[in-house]
Motif scaffolding. Structure first.
Motif, PDB file in Angstrom:
ATOM      1  N   MET A 198       0.854  -1.074  -0.064  1.00 35.14           N
ATOM      2  CA  MET A 198      -0.107  -0.092  -0.187  1.00 35.14           C
ATOM      3  C   MET A 198       0.866   1.308  -0.028  1.00 35.14           C
ATOM      4  N   HIS A 199       0.510   2.249  -0.721  1.00 33.51           N
ATOM      5  CA  HIS A 199       1.305   3.601  -0.680  1.00 33.51           C
ATOM      6  C   HIS A 199       1.007   4.553   0.118  1.00 33.51           C
ATOM      7  N   THR A 200      -0.433   4.541   0.604  1.00 27.06           N
ATOM      8  CA  THR A 200      -0.828   5.524   1.596  1.00 27.06           C
ATOM      9  C   THR A 200      -1.012   5.101   3.030  1.00 27.06           C
ATOM     10  N   GLN A 201      -0.821   5.985   4.076  1.00 21.75           N
ATOM     11  CA  GLN A 201      -0.772   5.599   5.441  1.00 21.75           C
ATOM     12  C   GLN A 201      -2.255   5.043   5.617  1.00 21.75           C
ATOM     13  N   THR A 202      -3.413   5.882   5.148  1.00 22.40           N
ATOM     14  CA  THR A 202      -4.817   5.469   5.327  1.00 22.40           C
ATOM     15  C   THR A 202      -5.099   3.888   4.987  1.00 22.40           C
ATOM     16  N   ALA A 203      -4.568   3.646   3.483  1.00 20.65           N
ATOM     17  CA  ALA A 203      -4.581   2.372   3.137  1.00 20.65           C
ATOM     18  C   ALA A 203      -4.047   1.342   3.980  1.00 20.65           C
ATOM     19  N   ARG A 204      -2.942   1.562   4.409  1.00 24.07           N
ATOM     20  CA  ARG A 204      -2.133   0.770   5.341  1.00 24.07           C
ATOM     21  C   ARG A 204      -2.799   0.614   6.529  1.00 24.07           C
ATOM     22  N   ASN A 205      -3.443   1.583   7.204  1.00 23.53           N
ATOM     23  CA  ASN A 205      -4.120   1.355   8.346  1.00 23.53           C
ATOM     24  C   ASN A 205      -5.182   0.652   8.177  1.00 23.53           C
ATOM     25  N   LEU A 206      -5.949   0.672   6.953  1.00 23.93           N
ATOM     26  CA  LEU A 206      -7.117  -0.076   6.801  1.00 23.93           C
ATOM     27  C   LEU A 206      -6.870  -1.662   6.431  1.00 23.93           C
ATOM     28  N   ALA A 207      -5.486  -1.726   5.822  1.00 23.51           N
ATOM     29  CA  ALA A 207      -5.299  -3.141   5.234  1.00 23.51           C
ATOM     30  C   ALA A 207      -4.776  -3.993   6.366  1.00 23.51           C
ATOM     31  N   GLU A 208      -4.498  -3.521   7.639  1.00 19.64           N
ATOM     32  CA  GLU A 208      -3.834  -4.227   8.863  1.00 19.64           C
ATOM     33  C   GLU A 208      -4.734  -5.350   9.111  1.00 19.64           C
ATOM     34  N   GLN A 209      -6.110  -4.713   9.429  1.00 18.95           N
ATOM     35  CA  GLN A 209      -7.458  -5.563   9.770  1.00 18.95           C
ATOM     36  C   GLN A 209      -7.773  -6.731   8.690  1.00 18.95           C
ATOM     37  N   ARG A 210      -7.915  -6.288   7.706  1.00 14.44           N
ATOM     38  CA  ARG A 210      -8.231  -7.241   6.655  1.00 14.44           C
ATOM     39  C   ARG A 210      -7.174  -8.184   6.324  1.00 14.44           C
ATOM     40  N   HIS A 211      -6.024  -7.988   6.498  1.00 11.74           N
ATOM     41  CA  HIS A 211      -5.121  -8.909   6.322  1.00 11.74           C
ATOM     42  C   HIS A 211      -5.242  -9.875   7.277  1.00 11.74           C
ATOM     43  N   GLN A 212      -5.360  -9.569   8.623  1.00 14.02           N
ATOM     44  CA  GLN A 212      -5.278 -10.418   9.809  1.00 14.02           C
ATOM     45  C   GLN A 212      -6.612 -11.415   9.510  1.00 14.02           C
ATOM     46  N   TYR A 213      -7.671 -10.833   9.036  1.00 12.35           N
ATOM     47  CA  TYR A 213      -8.885 -11.410   8.938  1.00 12.35           C
ATOM     48  C   TYR A 213      -8.496 -12.760   7.820  1.00 12.35           C
ATOM     49  N   MET A 214      -7.715 -12.472   6.789  1.00  8.84           N
ATOM     50  CA  MET A 214      -7.385 -13.430   5.733  1.00  8.84           C
ATOM     51  C   MET A 214      -6.472 -14.545   6.206  1.00  8.84           C
ATOM     52  N   GLU A 215      -5.607 -14.136   7.196  1.00 10.20           N
ATOM     53  CA  GLU A 215      -4.754 -15.188   7.843  1.00 10.20           C
ATOM     54  C   GLU A 215      -5.615 -16.145   8.807  1.00 10.20           C
ATOM     55  N   GLU A 216      -6.567 -15.542   9.519  1.00 15.00           N
ATOM     56  CA  GLU A 216      -7.538 -16.351  10.295  1.00 15.00           C
ATOM     57  C   GLU A 216      -8.288 -17.342   9.569  1.00 15.00           C
ATOM     58  N   PHE A 217      -8.766 -16.607   8.334  1.00 11.52           N
ATOM     59  CA  PHE A 217      -9.531 -17.726   7.401  1.00 11.52           C
ATOM     60  C   PHE A 217      -8.653 -18.810   7.055  1.00 11.52           C
ATOM     61  N   LEU A 218      -7.557 -18.449   6.595  1.00  8.43           N
ATOM     62  CA  LEU A 218      -6.693 -19.802   6.282  1.00  8.43           C
ATOM     63  C   LEU A 218      -6.665 -20.732   7.051  1.00  8.43           C
ATOM     64  N   GLN A 219      -6.277 -20.308   8.541  1.00  2.79           N
ATOM     65  CA  GLN A 219      -6.152 -21.228   9.406  1.00  2.79           C
ATOM     66  C   GLN A 219      -7.368 -21.923   9.632  1.00  2.79           C
TER      67      GLN A 219
END
Length: 218
Positions: A187-208
């Motif tokens: 991600m380029h912008t800080q806003t997007a980086r902040n929003l991406a954190e939780q979404r990324h974690q959700y994907m990791e939990e889904f895969l588990q």
């Protein structure tokens, strides 16, 4: 002469007329979410909102995935539409360049955006590729392409070229490792980086959870 708001509204109607009901996850609702994401990100950046909104609306108008890999369709369709609305050539060129540069091109490739407006739209598009909606879209696209959901005998591949990435027919789960889990750190912008954190974690939990269920452990 149309106002900027009129151009944006007409463009939204045009894109909606083409992509409504599309079943692979690249439909009008995807466009609407990317448009909203882009406006949210742009609110914290000193960007040209007119260009951001038009590029967000038009970014998938002729996606190469649905035109035999032809990357020129989208920019040509966008340019033709914007020319019809009497948008200036400079603005059209900027929007078309964003569309050209937008796509993820493989894990071991770079897809740099040359302008802030492009970075915002790319971030907005990538946010819609991760998290709960990203998971849903990934499986929708895999089903659309008749791909296996998962095959433990086929390992993910970190592609070195856009051609290799585009031609992949790997199972849907592989796409998480080949693209989706890589997006948070791109991600380029800080806003997007902040929003991406939780979404990324959700994907990791889904895969588990997915692997546990696959093995009959949950």
């Amino acid at each position: 002469m149309l106002t900027q708001d009129q151009i944006i509204n007409k463009t939204a109607d045009y894109v909606k007329s083409i992509l409504s009901g599309e079943g692979s996850g690249h439909d009008w609702w995807h466009i609407l979410r990317v448009w909203n994401n882009a406006k949210t990100i742009a609110a914290t950046e000193n960007a040209d909102l007119f260009i951001v909104e038009l590029a967000a609306l038009l970014h998938d108008i002729g996606d190469h995935k649905f035109h035999n890999g032809d990357e020129t369709v989208g920019p040509r369709m966008a340019a033709a539409w914007l020319s019809e609305l009497k948008v200036t050539g400079t603005t059209i060129d900027h929007i078309c360049n964003i569309i050209i540069e937008l796509s993820f091109k493989g894990a071991n490739t770079t897809s740099e955006m040359s302008t802030l407006e492009g970075q915002i739209v790319q971030d907005a598009d990538r946010l819609d590729a991760i998290g709960a909606i990203g998971i849903a879209r990934t499986f929708a696209y895999g089903g659309h392409k008749n791909r296996e959901m998962y095959n433990p005998n086929i390992a993910p591949e970190l592609h070195d070229t856009f051609e290799a990435y585009k031609s992949s027919t790997a199972p849907t789960i592989n796409h998480f490792y080949e693209k989706l889990l890589l997006l948070k750190d791109r991600m380029h912008t800080q806003t997007a980086r902040n929003l991406a954190e939780q979404r990324h974690q959700y994907m990791e939990e889904f895969l588990q959870q997915f692997y546990a269920e696959w093995e009959g452990k949950r």
